[in-house]
Write an enzyme that holds these catalytic residues in place. Structure first.
Site, PDB file in Angstrom:
ATOM      1  N   GLU A  28      23.892  -5.626  11.217  1.00  0.00           N
ATOM      2  CA  GLU A  28      24.193  -4.485  10.328  1.00  0.00           C
ATOM      3  C   GLU A  28      24.651  -4.983   8.959  1.00  0.00           C
ATOM      4  O   GLU A  28      25.040  -6.121   8.777  1.00  0.00           O
ATOM      5  CB  GLU A  28      25.309  -3.710  10.964  1.00  0.00           C
ATOM      6  CG  GLU A  28      25.567  -2.657  10.047  1.00  0.00           C
ATOM      7  CD  GLU A  28      26.532  -1.675  10.887  1.00  0.00           C
ATOM      8  OE1 GLU A  28      26.778  -1.988  12.164  1.00  0.00           O
ATOM      9  OE2 GLU A  28      26.851  -0.411  10.397  1.00  0.00           O
ATOM     10  N   ASN A  73      26.742   2.162  11.775  1.00  0.00           N
ATOM     11  CA  ASN A  73      27.316   3.229  10.791  1.00  0.00           C
ATOM     12  C   ASN A  73      26.741   3.071   9.552  1.00  0.00           C
ATOM     13  O   ASN A  73      26.579   4.092   8.868  1.00  0.00           O
ATOM     14  CB  ASN A  73      28.884   2.983  10.547  1.00  0.00           C
ATOM     15  CG  ASN A  73      29.585   3.148  12.083  1.00  0.00           C
ATOM     16  OD1 ASN A  73      29.040   3.944  12.927  1.00  0.00           O
ATOM     17  ND2 ASN A  73      30.775   2.871  12.268  1.00  0.00           N
ATOM     18  N   ASN A 173      22.203   6.712  14.420  1.00  0.00           N
ATOM     19  CA  ASN A 173      23.161   6.060  15.266  1.00  0.00           C
ATOM     20  C   ASN A 173      24.600   6.840  15.358  1.00  0.00           C
ATOM     21  O   ASN A 173      25.049   7.409  14.501  1.00  0.00           O
ATOM     22  CB  ASN A 173      23.496   4.646  14.216  1.00  0.00           C
ATOM     23  CG  ASN A 173      24.786   3.984  14.862  1.00  0.00           C
ATOM     24  OD1 ASN A 173      24.657   3.251  15.712  1.00  0.00           O
ATOM     25  ND2 ASN A 173      25.904   3.931  14.179  1.00  0.00           N
ATOM     26  N   GLU A 174      24.992   6.866  16.634  1.00  0.00           N
ATOM     27  CA  GLU A 174      26.129   7.291  17.019  1.00  0.00           C
ATOM     28  C   GLU A 174      26.628   8.686  16.278  1.00  0.00           C
ATOM     29  O   GLU A 174      27.574   8.937  15.695  1.00  0.00           O
ATOM     30  CB  GLU A 174      27.433   6.303  16.594  1.00  0.00           C
ATOM     31  CG  GLU A 174      27.530   5.175  17.620  1.00  0.00           C
ATOM     32  CD  GLU A 174      28.424   4.435  17.372  1.00  0.00           C
ATOM     33  OE1 GLU A 174      29.313   4.539  16.275  1.00  0.00           O
ATOM     34  OE2 GLU A 174      28.701   3.345  18.328  1.00  0.00           O
ATOM     35  N   TYR A 245      32.414  -1.272  23.813  1.00  0.00           N
ATOM     36  CA  TYR A 245      33.099  -2.233  23.282  1.00  0.00           C
ATOM     37  C   TYR A 245      34.207  -2.426  24.275  1.00  0.00           C
ATOM     38  O   TYR A 245      34.823  -1.378  24.501  1.00  0.00           O
ATOM     39  CB  TYR A 245      33.400  -2.442  21.947  1.00  0.00           C
ATOM     40  CG  TYR A 245      32.222  -2.523  20.851  1.00  0.00           C
ATOM     41  CD1 TYR A 245      31.599  -3.614  20.527  1.00  0.00           C
ATOM     42  CD2 TYR A 245      31.779  -1.165  20.430  1.00  0.00           C
ATOM     43  CE1 TYR A 245      30.448  -3.566  19.594  1.00  0.00           C
ATOM     44  CE2 TYR A 245      30.868  -1.126  19.602  1.00  0.00           C
ATOM     45  CZ  TYR A 245      30.201  -2.346  19.207  1.00  0.00           C
ATOM     46  OH  TYR A 245      28.985  -2.412  18.263  1.00  0.00           O
ATOM     47  N   GLU A 293      24.490  -1.201  21.928  1.00  0.00           N
ATOM     48  CA  GLU A 293      25.804  -2.051  21.283  1.00  0.00           C
ATOM     49  C   GLU A 293      26.600  -2.457  22.444  1.00  0.00           C
ATOM     50  O   GLU A 293      27.153  -1.343  23.001  1.00  0.00           O
ATOM     51  CB  GLU A 293      26.309  -0.947  20.080  1.00  0.00           C
ATOM     52  CG  GLU A 293      25.718  -0.904  18.812  1.00  0.00           C
ATOM     53  CD  GLU A 293      26.624  -0.286  17.933  1.00  0.00           C
ATOM     54  OE1 GLU A 293      27.552  -0.487  17.918  1.00  0.00           O
ATOM     55  OE2 GLU A 293      25.716   0.422  16.909  1.00  0.00           O
ATOM     56  N   GLN A 350      27.607  -8.018  17.261  1.00  0.00           N
ATOM     57  CA  GLN A 350      26.402  -8.214  16.656  1.00  0.00           C
ATOM     58  C   GLN A 350      26.102  -9.437  16.651  1.00  0.00           C
ATOM     59  O   GLN A 350      26.359 -10.330  17.756  1.00  0.00           O
ATOM     60  CB  GLN A 350      26.389  -7.743  15.044  1.00  0.00           C
ATOM     61  CG  GLN A 350      27.181  -6.143  15.074  1.00  0.00           C
ATOM     62  CD  GLN A 350      26.929  -5.588  13.596  1.00  0.00           C
ATOM     63  OE1 GLN A 350      26.628  -6.100  12.719  1.00  0.00           O
ATOM     64  NE2 GLN A 350      27.719  -4.288  13.781  1.00  0.00           N
TER      65      GLN A 350
HETATM   66  O1  AHR Z   1      28.933  -2.678  15.571  1.00  0.00           O
HETATM   67  C1  AHR Z   1      30.010  -2.087  14.866  1.00  0.00           C
HETATM   68  C2  AHR Z   1      29.978  -0.530  14.725  1.00  0.00           C
HETATM   69  O2  AHR Z   1      30.252  -0.056  15.936  1.00  0.00           O
HETATM   70  C3  AHR Z   1      28.736  -0.042  14.320  1.00  0.00           C
HETATM   71  O3  AHR Z   1      28.195   0.092  13.033  1.00  0.00           O
HETATM   72  C4  AHR Z   1      28.611   1.326  15.062  1.00  0.00           C
HETATM   73  O4  AHR Z   1      27.492   1.794  15.408  1.00  0.00           O
HETATM   74  C5  AHR Z   1      29.597   1.047  16.073  1.00  0.00           C
HETATM   75  O5  AHR Z   1      30.788   2.057  16.201  1.00  0.00           O
END
Ligand code: AHR
Length: 503
Positions: A28, A73, A173-174, A245, A293, A350
């Site tokens: 990103e 994001n 995205n999201e 995450y 992700e 990432q």
């Molecule tokens: O990977 C970091 C961030 O985590 C990304 O920009 C977003 O899509 C997620 O919230």
């Protein structure tokens, strides 16, 4: 149950042929992922385009099949046109998602060129925050249309005569997250994703599309979001995304190691939601999942709060990963493999500097973090068919999660190479775990190629620029073959890769 584990590996019990894209990653425009990560003109190892060759080499060793780009994001406020054309004419922009300045010195064309050098495909995410249907079709035309139209001719005028042939595209995205620029309700997003998908495929019918699922299963709108979005997009997209995450905020390693069970639950419930919409629509099409992700992310949370806004490429989300994190990443990789019949793509989020397996210093060296190794092993040795893990293992409970098996494992059969690879984590923090692997279905005897192990007495130790090799795999695992059985003792808190030749 005695403290030993057993695994039957049967070539007829196949979960799925593994899509190579399961081992994808993500870059990103955030922190030092691009600037100071993959791109640093003036760095001693930079090539003529400013691509860092030391970083490229670490990425090539990972055999990353596909990389999602440019966000995250970031993408929800990004104008892709800012990143093409003469570099010295590109604008500096306020980047609102991460509160930085985006200099646009690197954009689509640079990323496509860089990807070819890295040996990877591009997964391009479009902006559905501030952009809409018009830009959705334009960006596909710029990237993929051969010539003879405004946007394709513009690409040619920028020096790229051949279309980029980007096959995989994410529809935003999201979009469920209030932190997202231009976030939407499920109906708003479902409609714009459907209309964007339609025109993108009218420009290039060969592309595959990923619709946004929830940004996490903690969202109040989950899983209704998935159901509503798919209601609008089911026949227009091939994939639905999942993001997750994990962190050890509570300093409770036993629970942290069990988080992959939650990832599995998440996959199962999203799969069920997809199949509910399939039934509702009387569709013959199966929706696949893109877990685009996933990672451990928590170490850098406090440091990030102190970063001054409006800098170019400040050190954001720079998690320094520990041995413990590598074990969790190993368990998460095994969880993805267990569901590889539906999870066809996944992206370790990432790749460089930002919650990443590779770290760099601006102007300095690049090195592999602890999590680099399970990711590399899975990507390099985990190609072929995922076999159903018929596993008996003792289990443990924590306050939050019960029935966590000490052994987390799966086998991958690579018929072409005549190899089976067993990936195994011993979650036991106190002692080793004897493991017997029974390969009777393969007939004949087998041979151990190598038993790789990642372990360290100190679960909180990391690789640093001063000590980049503190945590790295060794080949001293003790797996031995006896006919069609393999016996080994998995060291406490260890990641293991047992490579077996059937020839
Ligand atoms: O990977 C970091 C961030 O985590 C990304 O920009 C977003 O899509 C997620 O919230």
């Amino acid at each position: 149950m005695s403290h030993q584990a057993k695994m039957i590996v049967d070539k007829d019990f196949v979960i799925s042929a593994i899509d190579d894209r399961l081992y994808g990653s993500f870059i990103e425009h955030l922190g030092r992922a691009v600037y100071g990560g993959i791109y640093e003109p003036g760095h001693p190892s930079a090539d003529e385009r400013g691509f860092r060759k030391d970083v490229l080499s670490l990425i090539q060793d990972l055999r990353v099949p596909i990389i999602r780009y440019p966000g995250g994001n970031f993408v929800s406020g990004y104008d892709w046109k800012d990143g093409v054309g003469p570099i010295d004419q590109r604008p500096n922009r306020l980047e609102l998602a991460w509160r930085t300045i985006e200099p646009n010195k690197f954009g689509m064309n640079e990323f496509v060129e860089w990807s070819r050098k890295a040996g990877t495909d591009v997964m391009w995410a479009i902006n559905l925050g501030t952009h809409g249907v018009d830009e959705a079709r334009n960006v596909v035309e710029y990237a993929n249309h051969s010539s003879g139209s405004y946007w394709s001719d513009l690409r040619i005028s920028h020096g790229y005569a051949q279309p980029h042939a980007i096959k995989t595209w994410c529809l935003g995205n999201e979009m469920d997250g209030p932190w997202q620029i231009g976030s939407k309700t499920a109906v708003e997003y479902g409609r714009i994703a459907c209309e964007s998908a339609k025109v993108m495929k009218w420009v290039d019918p060969t592309i595959e599309l990923v619709a946004c699922g929830s940004s996490g299963r903690q969202m109040a709108s989950y899983p209704e979001w998935e159901a509503t979005v798919l209601d609008h997009t089911y026949e227009h997209v091939e994939f639905l995304s999942l993001h997750s995450y994990y962190g050890n905020h509570e300093k409770d390693t036993a629970t942290f190691l069990g988080r992959s069970l939650e990832m599995e639950d998440f996959i199962k419930s999203v799969t069920a939601t997809c199949d509910y919409i399939k039934a509702k629509k009387r569709s013959k099409k199966t929706m696949y999942l893109s877990f685009d992700e996933w990672n451990v992310w928590f170490h850098s949370n406090d440091a990030d709060k102190k970063i001054e806004p409006w800098q170019i490429a400040p050190p954001q989300l720079e998690d320094h990963y520990t041995m413990e994190d590598a074990l969790v990443v190993g368990c998460l990789l095994i969880a993805l493999l267990k569901h590889s019949d539906r999870v066809r793509m996944a992206c370790l989020a990432q790749l460089v500097n930002v919650i990443a397996p590779i770290m760099t210093e601006n102007g300095g060296q690049a090195w592999a973090q602890t999590i680099y190794f399970p990711y590399m092993h899975a990507s390099v040795y985990g190609r072929g068919q995922a076999l159903v893990p018929l596993v008996q293992s003792p289990k443990y409970d924590t306050k939050e999660i019960t029935d966590i098996p000490f052994l987390e494992s799966i086998a991958v059969y690579n018929e072409d190479a005549g190899e089976v690879t067993v990936f195994a984590v011993n979650r036991d923090l106190k002692g080793s775990l004897p493991l017997e692997v029974d390969l009777r279905s393969f007939g004949g005897s087998c041979r151990i190629i190598e038993h790789l192990v990642l372990e360290n007495e100190d679960l909180l130790t990391s690789n640093t620029s001063a000590s980049p090799n503190r945590v790295k795999p060794h080949t001293g695992g003790n797996a031995v073959a006896d006919g069609s059985k393999i016996n080994s003792t998995l060291g406490k808190a260890s990641w293991n890769v047992i490579r077996i030749s059937l020839l």
